[in-house]
Design a protein around this motif. Sequence first.
Motif, PDB file in Angstrom:
ATOM      1  N   ARG A 215     -50.456 -92.470  58.198  1.00 49.95           N
ATOM      2  CA  ARG A 215     -49.182 -93.142  58.439  1.00 49.95           C
ATOM      3  C   ARG A 215     -48.534 -92.566  59.694  1.00 49.95           C
ATOM      4  O   ARG A 215     -48.859 -91.473  60.130  1.00 49.95           O
ATOM      5  CB  ARG A 215     -48.272 -92.963  57.227  1.00 49.95           C
ATOM      6  CG  ARG A 215     -48.723 -93.759  56.025  1.00 49.95           C
ATOM      7  CD  ARG A 215     -47.894 -93.479  54.792  1.00 49.95           C
ATOM      8  NE  ARG A 215     -48.204 -92.164  54.225  1.00 49.95           N
ATOM      9  CZ  ARG A 215     -47.783 -91.738  53.047  1.00 49.95           C
ATOM     10  NH1 ARG A 215     -47.014 -92.522  52.301  1.00 49.95           N
ATOM     11  NH2 ARG A 215     -48.108 -90.558  52.593  1.00 49.95           N
ATOM     12  N   ARG A 217     -45.210 -93.586  62.990  1.00 57.02           N
ATOM     13  CA  ARG A 217     -44.340 -94.573  63.629  1.00 57.02           C
ATOM     14  C   ARG A 217     -45.067 -95.385  64.699  1.00 57.02           C
ATOM     15  O   ARG A 217     -44.500 -96.315  65.245  1.00 57.02           O
ATOM     16  CB  ARG A 217     -43.128 -93.876  64.238  1.00 57.02           C
ATOM     17  CG  ARG A 217     -42.211 -93.248  63.186  1.00 57.02           C
ATOM     18  CD  ARG A 217     -40.923 -92.739  63.802  1.00 57.02           C
ATOM     19  NE  ARG A 217     -40.022 -92.196  62.803  1.00 57.02           N
ATOM     20  CZ  ARG A 217     -39.185 -92.928  62.070  1.00 57.02           C
ATOM     21  NH1 ARG A 217     -39.140 -94.234  62.231  1.00 57.02           N
ATOM     22  NH2 ARG A 217     -38.396 -92.350  61.173  1.00 57.02           N
ATOM     23  N   TYR A 246     -46.032 -97.772  50.588  1.00 58.10           N
ATOM     24  CA  TYR A 246     -46.885 -96.772  51.232  1.00 58.10           C
ATOM     25  C   TYR A 246     -46.486 -96.556  52.697  1.00 58.10           C
ATOM     26  O   TYR A 246     -46.383 -95.416  53.150  1.00 58.10           O
ATOM     27  CB  TYR A 246     -48.350 -97.195  51.149  1.00 58.10           C
ATOM     28  CG  TYR A 246     -49.303 -96.156  51.698  1.00 58.10           C
ATOM     29  CD1 TYR A 246     -49.618 -95.008  50.961  1.00 58.10           C
ATOM     30  CD2 TYR A 246     -49.873 -96.301  52.962  1.00 58.10           C
ATOM     31  CE1 TYR A 246     -50.478 -94.049  51.461  1.00 58.10           C
ATOM     32  CE2 TYR A 246     -50.741 -95.347  53.469  1.00 58.10           C
ATOM     33  CZ  TYR A 246     -51.036 -94.224  52.723  1.00 58.10           C
ATOM     34  OH  TYR A 246     -51.888 -93.267  53.226  1.00 58.10           O
ATOM     35  N   PHE A 247     -46.259 -97.650  53.428  1.00 59.57           N
ATOM     36  CA  PHE A 247     -45.909 -97.535  54.851  1.00 59.57           C
ATOM     37  C   PHE A 247     -44.390 -97.673  55.024  1.00 59.57           C
ATOM     38  O   PHE A 247     -43.895 -98.599  55.678  1.00 59.57           O
ATOM     39  CB  PHE A 247     -46.625 -98.621  55.672  1.00 59.57           C
ATOM     40  CG  PHE A 247     -48.118 -98.501  55.672  1.00 59.57           C
ATOM     41  CD1 PHE A 247     -48.753 -97.499  56.381  1.00 59.57           C
ATOM     42  CD2 PHE A 247     -48.899 -99.408  54.967  1.00 59.57           C
ATOM     43  CE1 PHE A 247     -50.133 -97.393  56.393  1.00 59.57           C
ATOM     44  CE2 PHE A 247     -50.286 -99.318  54.983  1.00 59.57           C
ATOM     45  CZ  PHE A 247     -50.906 -98.306  55.685  1.00 59.57           C
ATOM     46  N   GLU A 249     -42.354 -95.921  56.727  1.00 60.84           N
ATOM     47  CA  GLU A 249     -41.859 -95.634  58.071  1.00 60.84           C
ATOM     48  C   GLU A 249     -42.195 -96.750  59.064  1.00 60.84           C
ATOM     49  O   GLU A 249     -41.653 -96.771  60.171  1.00 60.84           O
ATOM     50  CB  GLU A 249     -42.461 -94.315  58.584  1.00 60.84           C
ATOM     51  CG  GLU A 249     -42.080 -93.102  57.758  1.00 60.84           C
ATOM     52  CD  GLU A 249     -42.733 -91.845  58.296  1.00 60.84           C
ATOM     53  OE1 GLU A 249     -43.573 -91.975  59.216  1.00 60.84           O
ATOM     54  OE2 GLU A 249     -42.417 -90.740  57.823  1.00 60.84           O
ATOM     55  N   SER A 250     -43.069 -97.665  58.687  1.00 60.02           N
ATOM     56  CA  SER A 250     -43.570 -98.674  59.629  1.00 60.02           C
ATOM     57  C   SER A 250     -42.759 -99.959  59.547  1.00 60.02           C
ATOM     58  O   SER A 250     -42.213-100.315  58.500  1.00 60.02           O
ATOM     59  CB  SER A 250     -45.042 -98.992  59.333  1.00 60.02           C
ATOM     60  OG  SER A 250     -45.839 -97.829  59.469  1.00 60.02           O
TER      61      SER A 250
END
Length: 464
Positions: A215, A217, A246-247, A249-250
């Motif tokens: 993972r 940015r 799960y992601f 931060e994305s």
Amino acid sequence: MDMQYGTSKQHEVRQAQLQLQRLRRLEVRGTNKNPNCSIETTSRRKPARRLRRRIGLLILLFGTTVLYFAYFQAYKTVQSTIQRQHKIANLARTQMRAVTDTRNTDQEIRTFLQADLVEHPNMADFLSPKLTSAEEVINEAQRIHSMVFQNLIGKYKRAVIICIFNAPNKGDNAILVAELALLQQLGVTVVGTFEYTFSKNANTKQRMNLLSIPRGRDLVVLVGGGGYLGAFPKICRNNLKIFINYFQESELIFFPNSVSFLGPPEAILASSALLARYKRRCTITLRDRWSYKWFVKHFPANRILLVPDIAFAIGSVKTIQVPTYDILWVKRNDWEAQKDKKYKCIPPFPPNVTYIIEDWDNDWIFRKLPGKSFVEQMQFRAWVGFGILGKARVIISDRLHAHIMSVLAGKPNVVMNSSTRKGEHYYNTWTAGITNTRFAETNEQAVEQALQLLETNLQKSNNY
């Protein structure tokens, strides 16, 4: 004797007096100006005078008629001159308006081409009604793709594509091919591809595969394009939830989608809380104006954009196939097919027209494919779709991507509605201006318009 009347002399005097009185009466009436002429002569001249009067009247009538026609011709000449001057003046005014409109239109087009469609998504389809060829529509779609996705995705190095429909439908396969091609152009590396799953076991397997992806940015989560938003609300929410959790931060970006309802529209709103959690870090691109307006209304917390279908990223496709049929009707037989019985009745075709009616959702192609991964198989299946369209000169279909891929291949085509009406919505937004593309509400209209396109296609072929 003296008193007796009737002597010859008196009789002559009396006759002379009577004659004189008659002559005076005739002179007073104007019928005889010659007192020396006898009554017999006067009576003989009466018909001659009547004839002269009639001739005079005829001459007067003829002269009046000639004058009337001369006046009428002069009037017509003056009127035609006035009308000609009015036409010239109207033409001049029309030309001036056209010049003004052209200047205004040119200015509007220049303003549109310079606009940032991420900041001003409502004007994305401004140019579409003015585009009349497939090549122009393809170029404009790719220009919008480049502008929008360069802004959204170009800043990332890695991408994960989720909710990919691995199905026999050639449109879903063409979508993945286009997504991979676009990401390659943007210089973004695809580090993971995940199918749209309908079972809990598949979801568990996907969770295990996610653990192998670092993972960060620099990674963006991309939701595959299609027409499933609202079609399977609970399953869609479960698929999204795995990756969103799960992601965290994305950024989450949806490739162009359509709104499809199997049930009440409120069903899709169940995902609003999940997507609203991302707020401005979730961007949803919609591929038709109807879906765009619906999402703007119901998902105000997210960024909503209007973008053409991602399949246009493939670009123009030139095939070397020689058509074996005049008309190919790609007719749905899945859950999106029209339920009304009138859509199951096929109108008769002329005896000299060869045609075939089938769906391209072929199981044998789905099962027997080269390639080790589902991504390889989907790419192969997409090109089989273009091969199916290459069998005929003109295409009829209620499948949206049969229409889009026909445009990419330069095929004249008639687009119809499925039960979700996404064909009509897309046609009205992006492709209505193409001269060799039509929209039909009924099977009868579809056959009629396909025959017209076929005649035009054959005439062009004969000219070559």
